[in-house]
Design a protein around this motif. Structure first.
Motif, short mmCIF file in Angstrom:
data_model
loop_
_atom_site.label_atom_id
_atom_site.label_comp_id
_atom_site.label_asym_id
_atom_site.label_seq_id
_atom_site.Cartn_x
_atom_site.Cartn_y
_atom_site.Cartn_z
N TRP A 165 -1.20 13.95 -10.50
CA TRP A 165 -2.40 14.56 -9.93
C TRP A 165 -2.91 15.65 -10.86
O TRP A 165 -2.14 16.51 -11.30
N ASP A 166 -4.19 15.63 -11.15
CA ASP A 166 -4.76 16.58 -12.12
C ASP A 166 -5.07 17.94 -11.55
O ASP A 166 -5.49 18.85 -12.27
N GLY A 167 -4.85 18.14 -10.24
CA GLY A 167 -5.06 19.46 -9.66
C GLY A 167 -6.42 19.67 -9.04
O GLY A 167 -6.73 20.78 -8.59
N THR A 168 -7.26 18.64 -8.99
CA THR A 168 -8.56 18.77 -8.35
C THR A 168 -8.53 18.11 -6.98
O THR A 168 -7.84 17.12 -6.76
N THR A 169 -9.28 18.69 -6.05
CA THR A 169 -9.31 18.18 -4.67
C THR A 169 -10.19 16.95 -4.58
O THR A 169 -10.81 16.53 -5.57
N ASP A 170 -10.26 16.39 -3.37
CA ASP A 170 -11.10 15.21 -3.16
C ASP A 170 -12.58 15.50 -3.42
O ASP A 170 -13.36 14.58 -3.71
N VAL A 171 -12.96 16.80 -3.32
CA VAL A 171 -14.38 17.15 -3.55
C VAL A 171 -14.58 17.67 -4.98
O VAL A 171 -15.67 18.14 -5.33
N GLY A 172 -13.52 17.62 -5.81
CA GLY A 172 -13.66 18.01 -7.21
C GLY A 172 -13.39 19.45 -7.53
O GLY A 172 -13.55 19.88 -8.68
N GLY A 192 -0.66 26.36 -5.94
CA GLY A 192 0.26 25.95 -4.88
C GLY A 192 0.99 27.13 -4.28
O GLY A 192 0.54 28.27 -4.43
N PRO A 193 2.09 26.91 -3.60
CA PRO A 193 2.80 25.63 -3.50
C PRO A 193 2.03 24.58 -2.69
O PRO A 193 1.28 24.92 -1.79
N PHE A 194 2.32 23.32 -3.03
CA PHE A 194 1.70 22.20 -2.36
C PHE A 194 2.77 21.43 -1.56
O PHE A 194 3.93 21.42 -1.93
N THR A 195 2.31 20.81 -0.49
CA THR A 195 3.20 19.95 0.28
C THR A 195 2.83 18.50 0.00
O THR A 195 1.64 18.13 0.08
N VAL A 196 3.83 17.70 -0.33
CA VAL A 196 3.60 16.30 -0.69
C VAL A 196 4.18 15.40 0.41
O VAL A 196 5.37 15.50 0.74
N ASN A 197 3.36 14.55 0.96
CA ASN A 197 3.80 13.57 1.95
C ASN A 197 3.49 12.17 1.43
O ASN A 197 2.41 11.95 0.85
N ASP A 247 0.84 -1.19 0.00
CA ASP A 247 0.00 0.00 0.00
C ASP A 247 0.88 1.25 0.00
O ASP A 247 1.74 1.42 0.87
N VAL A 248 0.69 2.09 -1.00
CA VAL A 248 1.46 3.34 -1.11
C VAL A 248 0.47 4.49 -1.27
O VAL A 248 -0.40 4.45 -2.14
N LYS A 249 0.63 5.52 -0.43
CA LYS A 249 -0.28 6.67 -0.49
C LYS A 249 0.52 7.96 -0.62
O LYS A 249 1.59 8.12 -0.04
N VAL A 250 -0.05 8.90 -1.39
CA VAL A 250 0.51 10.24 -1.56
C VAL A 250 -0.55 11.24 -1.09
O VAL A 250 -1.66 11.27 -1.62
N THR A 251 -0.17 12.04 -0.11
CA THR A 251 -1.11 13.04 0.44
C THR A 251 -0.62 14.42 0.06
O THR A 251 0.53 14.79 0.34
N ILE A 252 -1.50 15.20 -0.57
CA ILE A 252 -1.15 16.55 -1.02
C ILE A 252 -1.95 17.56 -0.20
O ILE A 252 -3.19 17.49 -0.13
N THR A 253 -1.24 18.49 0.43
CA THR A 253 -1.88 19.50 1.27
C THR A 253 -1.53 20.90 0.77
O THR A 253 -0.56 21.09 0.03
N ASP A 254 -2.34 21.89 1.21
CA ASP A 254 -2.05 23.28 0.86
C ASP A 254 -1.14 23.89 1.91
O ASP A 254 -0.66 23.21 2.83
N GLN A 255 -0.93 25.23 1.83
CA GLN A 255 -0.01 25.90 2.74
C GLN A 255 -0.49 25.91 4.18
O GLN A 255 0.30 26.07 5.11
N SER A 291 -4.18 21.83 5.09
CA SER A 291 -5.43 21.15 4.76
C SER A 291 -5.21 20.15 3.63
O SER A 291 -4.55 20.47 2.63
N VAL A 292 -5.75 18.96 3.77
CA VAL A 292 -5.59 17.93 2.76
C VAL A 292 -6.41 18.26 1.53
O VAL A 292 -7.62 18.48 1.60
N LEU A 293 -5.74 18.31 0.39
CA LEU A 293 -6.41 18.57 -0.88
C LEU A 293 -6.75 17.28 -1.61
O LEU A 293 -7.85 17.15 -2.18
N LYS A 294 -5.80 16.36 -1.59
CA LYS A 294 -5.99 15.11 -2.33
C LYS A 294 -5.16 13.99 -1.72
O LYS A 294 -4.02 14.22 -1.31
#
Length: 231
Positions: free
Chosen positions: A163-170, A176-181, A133-141, A144-147
């Motif tokens: 990532w196409d740039g849309t959040t989990d809610v579309g 950005g900048p975005f933080t990638v974990n 299982d591999v997950k990528v979490t993208i957050t804003d400044q 807050s989790v975006l995707k």
């Protein structure tokens, strides 16, 4: 060293041959080193000549062969040193080579990413081992989790994501900048993982040690050896 008849005669008279003592000291000094250099060879050869049996001198042919052999080995050693220096020079990246990175986008270890002109980001996850299982979490400044992207099971190595740039809610996430974990596990056991992001190279600096450093947007200074790919 073999004792000559001449030395034996001196010893029977209670006299120590000074040359023999010098040769013994030279041999003792040579034994403390794992290799013999040109100076050591000449010292030993001189001692051999000084202590040879006058009734049975060293054969000239053998002496010439020894000198030729040592000369050949010394030459090879010097050549290896020269070739090593050349290889180091060729392997090093010059300032001109480093400057060619400016304006380009590189893939390197980092957690900050900026959106592409088309929106969203792409990157990779470097895995130290196989993962289920591999997950990528993208957050804003603000954090807050975006995707959250699920890459599923991946083999050890680099796993790509886009990532196409849309959040989990579309909704559009912006530029950005975005933080990638990143996080990875193998049947519940954590697997070492590193985030690799694409980012533009702003400039190049030349430290005192002469190894160029790239200044990468959102990442900071990066060694050329840490660049995984160039876009």
């Amino acid at each position: 060293m073999t004792t000559s008849t001449f030395d034996t005669t001196l010893n029977s008279l209670g006299i120590t041959n000074p040359s023999t003592a010098s040769a013994t000291a030279a041999a003792a000094n040579a034994s403390t080193s794992s290799t013999l250099n040109q100076s050591d060879f000449l010292t030993l050869m001189t001692a051999q000549l000084q202590n040879q049996d006058p009734f049975n001198p060293v054969d000239n042919t053998q002496m010439v062969a020894q000198m030729a052999q040592f000369s050949s080995v010394a030459g090879i050693s010097q050549m290896n040193t020269t070739l090593s220096s050349i290889a180091t020079k060729l392997g090093a990246t010059s300032a001109t080579d480093a400057m060619s990175y400016v304006g380009k986008t590189v893939l390197t270890a980092g957690n900050t990413a900026y959106a592409r002109s088309s929106g969203g980001i792409a990157g990779q996850v470097s895995l130290a081992g196989d993962a289920t299982d591999v997950k990528v979490t993208i957050t804003d400044q603000t954090g807050s989790v975006l995707k959250t992207l699920s890459l599923g099971a991946q083999k050890a190595g680099n796993a790509s994501y886009d990532w196409d740039g849309t959040t989990d809610v579309g909704a559009a996430a912006g530029n950005g900048p975005f933080t990638v974990n990143v996080a990875a596990s193998n049947n519940g056991t954590t697997v070492g993982s590193t985030s690799l992001v694409w980012a533009p190279v702003e400039s190049v600096s030349l430290p005192a040690n002469g190894n160029p450093l790239l200044t990468v947007t959102g990442v900071g200074q990066v060694k050329l050896s840490d660049v995984v790919s160039v876009g």
